[in-house]
Design a protein around this motif. Sequence first.
Motif, PDB file in Angstrom:
ATOM      1  N   LEU A  64      -1.815   2.742   6.777  1.00 13.68           N
ATOM      2  CA  LEU A  64      -3.055   1.982   6.894  1.00 13.68           C
ATOM      3  C   LEU A  64      -4.246   2.698   6.266  1.00 13.68           C
ATOM      4  O   LEU A  64      -5.173   2.066   5.764  1.00 13.68           O
ATOM      5  CB  LEU A  64      -3.338   1.666   8.364  1.00 13.68           C
ATOM      6  N   GLU A  65      -4.207   4.025   6.270  1.00 16.06           N
ATOM      7  CA  GLU A  65      -5.301   4.797   5.672  1.00 16.06           C
ATOM      8  C   GLU A  65      -5.465   4.477   4.197  1.00 16.06           C
ATOM      9  O   GLU A  65      -6.569   4.526   3.650  1.00 16.06           O
ATOM     10  CB  GLU A  65      -5.037   6.282   5.869  1.00 16.06           C
ATOM     11  N   ASN A  66      -4.336   4.098   3.565  1.00 15.79           N
ATOM     12  CA  ASN A  66      -4.370   3.753   2.141  1.00 15.79           C
ATOM     13  C   ASN A  66      -4.128   2.264   1.896  1.00 15.79           C
ATOM     14  O   ASN A  66      -3.712   1.861   0.803  1.00 15.79           O
ATOM     15  CB  ASN A  66      -3.348   4.603   1.384  1.00 15.79           C
ATOM     16  N   GLY A  67      -4.354   1.457   2.932  1.00 17.65           N
ATOM     17  CA  GLY A  67      -4.324   0.004   2.763  1.00 17.65           C
ATOM     18  C   GLY A  67      -2.954  -0.621   2.712  1.00 17.65           C
ATOM     19  O   GLY A  67      -2.801  -1.726   2.171  1.00 17.65           O
ATOM     20  N   ILE A  68      -1.943   0.051   3.268  1.00 20.65           N
ATOM     21  CA  ILE A  68      -0.578  -0.480   3.217  1.00 20.65           C
ATOM     22  C   ILE A  68      -0.144  -0.881   4.624  1.00 20.65           C
ATOM     23  O   ILE A  68       0.003  -0.038   5.509  1.00 20.65           O
ATOM     24  CB  ILE A  68       0.403   0.543   2.624  1.00 20.65           C
ATOM     25  N   SER A  69       0.080  -2.181   4.804  1.00 22.36           N
ATOM     26  CA  SER A  69       0.445  -2.733   6.105  1.00 22.36           C
ATOM     27  C   SER A  69       1.749  -3.515   5.997  1.00 22.36           C
ATOM     28  O   SER A  69       1.928  -4.323   5.075  1.00 22.36           O
ATOM     29  CB  SER A  69      -0.668  -3.669   6.596  1.00 22.36           C
ATOM     30  N   GLY A  70       2.662  -3.256   6.922  1.00 19.76           N
ATOM     31  CA  GLY A  70       3.880  -4.044   7.048  1.00 19.76           C
ATOM     32  C   GLY A  70       4.818  -4.074   5.872  1.00 19.76           C
ATOM     33  O   GLY A  70       5.326  -5.145   5.517  1.00 19.76           O
ATOM     34  N   PRO A  71       5.131  -2.938   5.215  1.00 16.40           N
ATOM     35  CA  PRO A  71       6.072  -2.983   4.095  1.00 16.40           C
ATOM     36  C   PRO A  71       7.474  -3.340   4.585  1.00 16.40           C
ATOM     37  O   PRO A  71       7.991  -2.724   5.508  1.00 16.40           O
ATOM     38  CB  PRO A  71       6.023  -1.558   3.537  1.00 16.40           C
ATOM     39  N   GLY A  72       8.075  -4.366   3.969  1.00 17.07           N
ATOM     40  CA  GLY A  72       9.393  -4.758   4.460  1.00 17.07           C
ATOM     41  C   GLY A  72      10.040  -5.870   3.671  1.00 17.07           C
ATOM     42  O   GLY A  72       9.579  -6.268   2.614  1.00 17.07           O
ATOM     43  N   HIS A  73      11.138  -6.359   4.249  1.00 16.95           N
ATOM     44  CA  HIS A  73      12.052  -7.355   3.665  1.00 16.95           C
ATOM     45  C   HIS A  73      12.284  -7.072   2.185  1.00 16.95           C
ATOM     46  O   HIS A  73      11.827  -7.776   1.300  1.00 16.95           O
ATOM     47  CB  HIS A  73      11.562  -8.778   3.862  1.00 16.95           C
ATOM     48  N   ASN A  74      13.041  -6.021   1.940  1.00 16.22           N
ATOM     49  CA  ASN A  74      13.231  -5.534   0.580  1.00 16.22           C
ATOM     50  C   ASN A  74      14.502  -6.046  -0.072  1.00 16.22           C
ATOM     51  O   ASN A  74      15.471  -6.436   0.590  1.00 16.22           O
ATOM     52  CB  ASN A  74      13.264  -4.003   0.580  1.00 16.22           C
ATOM     53  N   SER A  75      14.495  -6.011  -1.386  1.00 14.44           N
ATOM     54  CA  SER A  75      15.699  -6.106  -2.194  1.00 14.44           C
ATOM     55  C   SER A  75      15.742  -4.852  -3.055  1.00 14.44           C
ATOM     56  O   SER A  75      14.815  -4.048  -3.028  1.00 14.44           O
ATOM     57  CB  SER A  75      15.678  -7.367  -3.068  1.00 14.44           C
ATOM     58  N   VAL A  76      16.804  -4.669  -3.817  1.00 15.20           N
ATOM     59  CA  VAL A  76      16.936  -3.508  -4.703  1.00 15.20           C
ATOM     60  C   VAL A  76      17.436  -3.990  -6.054  1.00 15.20           C
ATOM     61  O   VAL A  76      18.329  -4.848  -6.124  1.00 15.20           O
ATOM     62  CB  VAL A  76      17.901  -2.453  -4.125  1.00 15.20           C
ATOM     63  N   THR A  77      16.867  -3.467  -7.117  1.00 12.27           N
ATOM     64  CA  THR A  77      17.305  -3.827  -8.453  1.00 12.27           C
ATOM     65  C   THR A  77      17.334  -2.583  -9.331  1.00 12.27           C
ATOM     66  O   THR A  77      16.844  -1.519  -8.944  1.00 12.27           O
ATOM     67  CB  THR A  77      16.385  -4.903  -9.063  1.00 12.27           C
ATOM     68  N   ILE A  78      17.923  -2.711 -10.522  1.00 10.62           N
ATOM     69  CA  ILE A  78      18.013  -1.602 -11.478  1.00 10.62           C
ATOM     70  C   ILE A  78      16.887  -1.718 -12.489  1.00 10.62           C
ATOM     71  O   ILE A  78      16.604  -2.803 -13.007  1.00 10.62           O
ATOM     72  CB  ILE A  78      19.378  -1.602 -12.193  1.00 10.62           C
TER      73      ILE A  78
END
Length: 321
Positions: A252-266
Amino acid sequence: MIQEKKMAYTNPVEGITNIGDPFVLKDEDSDKYYMYATSAASIGFRVWESDNMVDWEEEGLAFDSTEQEKQWATGDFWAPEVIKHGDQYMMTYSARNKDGSLRIAVASSSDPLGPFTDMNADIIQEQGSYIDGHIFIDDGIPYLYYVKDCSENIIDGNHVSQIFVQEMTEDLTALKGDPQLLLQPDQEWEGLQDDYQWNEGPFVLKEEDKYYLMYSSNYFASADYAVGYAVADNPRGPFKKAEENPVLAKDLENGISGPGHNSVTIGPDGETLYAVYHTHTYPEAPSGDRRMSIDKLHFEDGKLIIEGPSYKEQKISLGRE
């Protein structure tokens, strides 16, 4: 002299907002990237196209429920994922049916941009609400990982989301065999004290004969929404959650809230893995309005590591020239 070509980017990527659950497909035929997301939740899903995973162009609706022969869903079109299978692109997604339950469907198209057409509008035959279908193919055997949603799944008085796996038919349009429970909330960071608890958004990677099941936990509109993972020797489990979870969490100190529901790619270099995930557009007021970020992912001593969530300039390798 051969040199590595790099491109700078800063999260959130391209300023795309009001989306969620971003899934990025790298299409080997066109050598392009396609991003599908919870994005037009009342009728379907938009799609974005990119040459480099940084610069994206919106290409309209990939799936439009109003164009389907049988319009089974009333809204809440969530979490599309697309894979190439033979000469077809297969999409899994969830939506709410006329009875009020969330169900998982499979649609197909000959073009990654769509239009996608429903092949099976209700792939899971059990009663209840189900979301977040993810197809993983191992040694030619396809599996569907999916979530029994906490809206209708009550255990010991709590609403609980659980992750299951089930084998699919070869054409990816139906399930066979019995469902196997893989994960449910049982680590402290997953909000065990709450009436509603989540393990959702499954995504599977294979690395050195180990299977890594990534998932998200906590409420999607909470700053505490975050990513964990579990490891198994078999795609059917049993999976053991990593002690170092969560591996992608708020800053939150750097403005990032709730990172999630990811996928992965190359990545464009054909080697580097990237986790693609969403964060809240307005960290001070988390909601369903989210934006896309990407960060490198690697394995070290059997552990899955996401090099984020980043907020400063990053470099993405485009390969050598």
